[in-house]
Design an enzyme around this catalytic site. Structure first.
Site, PDB file in Angstrom:
ATOM      1  CB  SER A  45      -0.888   0.000   1.250  1.00 32.81           C
ATOM      2  OG  SER A  45      -1.423   1.281   1.471  1.00 32.81           O
TER       3      SER A  45
ATOM      4  CE1 TYR B 258      -6.287   4.417  -1.926  1.00 33.57           C
ATOM      5  CE2 TYR B 258      -4.690   4.373  -0.136  1.00 33.57           C
ATOM      6  CZ  TYR B 258      -5.860   3.920  -0.724  1.00 33.57           C
ATOM      7  OH  TYR B 258      -6.604   2.955  -0.081  1.00 33.57           O
TER       8      TYR B 258
ATOM      9  CB  THR C 254      -6.276   2.531  -5.133  1.00 38.20           C
ATOM     10  OG1 THR C 254      -5.570   1.289  -5.073  1.00 38.20           O
ATOM     11  CG2 THR C 254      -7.633   2.365  -4.465  1.00 38.20           C
TER      12      THR C 254
ATOM     13  CE  LYS D  49      -7.444  -2.819  -4.309  1.00 39.82           C
ATOM     14  NZ  LYS D  49      -7.978  -1.918  -3.293  1.00 39.82           N
TER      15      LYS D  49
ATOM     16  CG  HIS E  55     -11.236   0.514  -0.772  1.00 41.61           C
ATOM     17  ND1 HIS E  55     -10.366   1.143  -1.626  1.00 41.61           N
ATOM     18  CD2 HIS E  55     -10.661   0.606   0.459  1.00 41.61           C
ATOM     19  CE1 HIS E  55      -9.335   1.608  -0.943  1.00 41.61           C
ATOM     20  NE2 HIS E  55      -9.474   1.283   0.325  1.00 41.61           N
TER      21      HIS E  55
HETATM   22  C1  FNR Z   1      -7.936  -1.671   2.469  1.00 38.05           C
HETATM   23  N1  FNR Z   1      -7.871  -1.534   1.085  1.00 38.05           N
HETATM   24  C2  FNR Z   1      -6.905  -0.731   0.514  1.00 38.05           C
HETATM   25  N2  FNR Z   1      -6.822  -0.627  -0.832  1.00 38.05           N
HETATM   26  C3  FNR Z   1      -5.832   0.096  -1.409  1.00 38.05           C
HETATM   27  O1  FNR Z   1      -5.762   0.158  -2.635  1.00 38.05           O
HETATM   28  N3  FNR Z   1      -4.913   0.731  -0.620  1.00 38.05           N
HETATM   29  C4  FNR Z   1      -4.943   0.695   0.728  1.00 38.05           C
HETATM   30  O2  FNR Z   1      -4.096   1.267   1.409  1.00 38.05           O
HETATM   31  C5  FNR Z   1      -6.000  -0.033   1.332  1.00 38.05           C
HETATM   32  N4  FNR Z   1      -6.105  -0.094   2.699  1.00 38.05           N
HETATM   33  C6  FNR Z   1      -7.050  -0.912   3.280  1.00 38.05           C
HETATM   34  C7  FNR Z   1      -7.109  -1.020   4.673  1.00 38.05           C
HETATM   35  C8  FNR Z   1      -7.990  -1.918   5.259  1.00 38.05           C
HETATM   36  C9  FNR Z   1      -7.986  -2.046   6.749  1.00 38.05           C
HETATM   37  C10 FNR Z   1      -8.838  -2.716   4.444  1.00 38.05           C
HETATM   38  C11 FNR Z   1      -9.768  -3.732   5.053  1.00 38.05           C
HETATM   39  C12 FNR Z   1      -8.814  -2.571   3.070  1.00 38.05           C
HETATM   40  C13 FNR Z   1      -8.751  -2.346   0.215  1.00 38.05           C
HETATM   41  C14 FNR Z   1      -8.093  -3.686  -0.108  1.00 38.05           C
HETATM   42  O3  FNR Z   1      -7.033  -3.527  -1.009  1.00 38.05           O
HETATM   43  C15 FNR Z   1      -9.092  -4.658  -0.759  1.00 38.05           C
HETATM   44  O4  FNR Z   1      -9.708  -4.033  -1.852  1.00 38.05           O
HETATM   45  C16 FNR Z   1     -10.164  -5.125   0.227  1.00 38.05           C
HETATM   46  O5  FNR Z   1      -9.567  -5.458   1.459  1.00 38.05           O
HETATM   47  C17 FNR Z   1     -10.925  -6.311  -0.320  1.00 38.05           C
HETATM   48  O6  FNR Z   1     -11.993  -6.653   0.504  1.00 38.05           O
HETATM   49  P1  FNR Z   1     -11.947  -7.909   1.538  1.00 38.05           P
HETATM   50  O7  FNR Z   1     -11.798  -9.147   0.715  1.00 38.05           O
HETATM   51  O8  FNR Z   1     -10.780  -7.647   2.409  1.00 38.05           O
HETATM   52  O9  FNR Z   1     -13.243  -7.855   2.277  1.00 38.05           O
END
Ligand code: FNR
Length: 378
Positions: A118, A142, A168, A250, A274
Site C-alpha cells: 500500500s 493513491y 487505486t 483498482k 475496497h
Molecule cells: C484496504 N484496502 C486498501 N486498498 C488500497 O488500494 N490501498 C490501501 O491502502 C487499502 N487499505 C485498506 C485497509 C484496510 C484495513 C482494508 C480492510 C482494506 C482495500 C483492499 O485492497 C481490498 O480491496 C479489500 O480489502 C478487499 O476486501 P476484503 O476481501 O478484504 O473484504
C-alpha cells in the site's frame, strides 16, 4: 506443487477458517484497530453483497478425470505466478502488528505470493523491498494531488524492484465509516501509515517543519495530498506517462469504466469496491465481474477482490473470467493474531483449498477453469 501436503498447520494450532481468525483478531486488537479493518461503509450492505453473491454462483464439478498432477500456476503480465492469488494492498499495518508490512512481505516472499504494498504502508517501500529479496512485489499508488509527488513514489517503486503499479481510484475521499466514527479512530492521525510519505524527498520539501518536529502538520499535509478529489481520466493518463511499469487500475465495478481504463492506458483492471469500505448499497464485485469480462474481451487481465475468503471463491472468480484474485481482510486478521506465521498460514490454507477445489471439480490446471465450471442459481 502440493501446498497442503507441505504445510504443518496441524501442529501449530492456528485457526483454519476466516471467521476463526477474525474472532481471534477481535480478541487481540483494541476496538479502534479492529473496527478499522472490520468495518465497512454505512450500513455495511456492500460488504454483505460482496459475500452473498458468492452463494448465488455454484460450482458444477466433473468426475472421473485424472487429477493426480495439479497445476495452480498462471501467467500474469508476462510472468508466471505459482497461483492465481496475490495479497491486496492494505495500509497502516503497524496498528495490527509491530512489524507491520515487513511481516506480510516476508510471508509473501516465503510462499511465492506477490505482495501489493500500500501507498500508506507504515514501513517505507524500500525497507519492505529489502526483506523480499527477488520476490514479486507491486506498489499501490493513491495518486497524490501533486504530480511531482506521484512521480517520486513511482520512481522509488521502480528503483526498489516493484514490478507493477496499482493505481487505486475509488478512495479519493474516505467513505462514511460508522465504526471508525463511533471509535473516533483514524490511524493516520496517530502517525501510522506514513512510511512512504515521511521518507519522500518531494513530500518533505513541502513541509515547514519536519515530521519529527510537527507530526500532526505533516500527517495533515499527506492526507490532503491523498484526498485527490480532482482526479480524472486525464490525471490517469498523466500517471501512465510517468512510468514504464505495467499499470493496473483498482476500484472498477462499472463496465464502461473498464473500457475507459483500457483506453487511457491501463495494462490490467482490478474489480474492487475496497471491501465495501467506500460506498454503501453497492454491487458485489463478483456480480459486476461478468459484465466487465464481456467488455474487456481479453484485452487486459482482470483481477478481483472484495469478499475472497476461501478456495471455492477463488475458483468462482476465475471461472467467471478473472485471471487472479486479491486476498484482503483474511491476511490482516492473521497478521494481528500471529504476525508473519499467521499470514503464511492464511496464504497456505487458501492455496491448499484452491488446489483441492480445482482437483475435486475435475480439473488439473487453472487453464481448464472456465465458465463450464459455474452456474448461477436463481
Ligand atoms: C484496504 N484496502 C486498501 N486498498 C488500497 O488500494 N490501498 C490501501 O491502502 C487499502 N487499505 C485498506 C485497509 C484496510 C484495513 C482494508 C480492510 C482494506 C482495500 C483492499 O485492497 C481490498 O480491496 C479489500 O480489502 C478487499 O476486501 P476484503 O476481501 O478484504 O473484504
Amino acid at each position: 506443487m502440493n501446498y497442503y501436503e507441505e504445510s504443518d498447520l496441524a501442529i501449530r494450532h492456528f485457526p483454519i477458517a476466516f471467521h476463526e481468525w477474525e474472532e481471534k483478531a477481535r480478541q487481540r486488537l483494541a476496538a479502534g484497530p479492529f473496527g478499522y479493518v472490520h468495518g465497512g461503509a454505512g450500513k455495511g450492505d456492500t460488504m454483505l453483497a460482496n459475500r452473498s453473491i458468492f452463494d448465488k454462483y455454484r460450482l458444477l464439478p466433473r468426475i472421473c478425470s485424472d487429477i493426480s498432477e495439479r497445476d495452480l500456476s498462471i501467467t500474469l503480465l508476462g510472468r508466471q505466478l505459482p497461483s492465481p492469488i496475490l495479497l491486496a494492498p492494505i495500509g497502516v499495518n503497524s496498528i495490527f502488528h509491530r512489524e507491520g508490512e515487513l511481516a506480510v512481505a516476508k510471508a509473501c516472499a516465503e510462499t511465492g505470493i506477490p505482495y501489493i504494498l500500500s501507498n500508506v504502508s507504515s514501513q517505507p517501500m524500500e525497507k519492505v523491498a529489502e526483506v523480499m529479496g527477488e520476490a514479486v512485489r507491486w506498489f499501490q499508488l493513491y495518486p497524490p494531488i501533486d504530480p511531482h509527488l506521484s512521480r517520486s513514489f513511482l520512481d522509488r517503486a521502480k528503483k526498489a524492484g516493484y514490478s507493477a503499479i496499482v493505481v487505486t481510484v475509488d478512495s479519493t475521499m474516505l467513505g462514511w465509516r460508522e465504526t471508525d466514527l463511533r471509535n473516533a479512530y483514524l490511524p493516520f492521525l496517530e502517525g501510522h501509515g506514513m512510511g512512504n510519505y515521511f521518507t519522500d524527498p518531494v513530500f518533505l520539501q513541502k513541509l515547514d517543519k519536519s515530521p519529527e518536529e510537527d507530526k500532526i502538520a505533516a500527517v495533515k499535509k499527506a492526507l490532503k495530498e491523498g484526498n485527490n478529489t480532482q482526479f480524472t481520466w486525464n490525471s490517469f493518463e498523466e500517471i501512465r506517462k510517468m512510468t514504464d511499469l505495467p499499470l493496473l487500475l483498482k476500484g472498477i465495478t462499472h463496465p464502461e469504466d473498464a473500457r475507459f481504463a483500457i483506453k487511457h492506458g491501463a495494462d490490467g483492471i482490478i474489480v474492487s469496491n475496497h471491501g465495501g469500505r467506500q460506498i454503501d448499497g453497492a454491487i458485489g464485485t463478483l456480480e459486476a465481474l461478468p459484465g466487465i469480462v464481456d467488455v474487456v474481451r481479453g484485452e487486459v487481465p482482470i483481477l478481483l477482490d472484495s469478499g475472497i475468503r476461501r478456495g471455492a471463491d477463488v475458483m468462482k472468480a476465475v471461472a467467471l473470467g478473472a485471471t487472479a484474485v486479491l486476498i484482503g481482510r483474511p491476511y490482516i486478521y492473521a497478521l494481528a493474531v500471529a504476525g508473519r506465521q499467521g499470514v503464511m498460514a492464511v496464504i497456505q490454507n487458501i492455496i491448499a483449498e484452491t488446489e483441492l477445489t480445482l482437483a475435486i471439480s475435475g480439473r488439473k490446471s487453472m487453464k481448464e477453469v472456465d465458465s463450464t465450471l459455474i452456474v448461477k442459481i436463481t
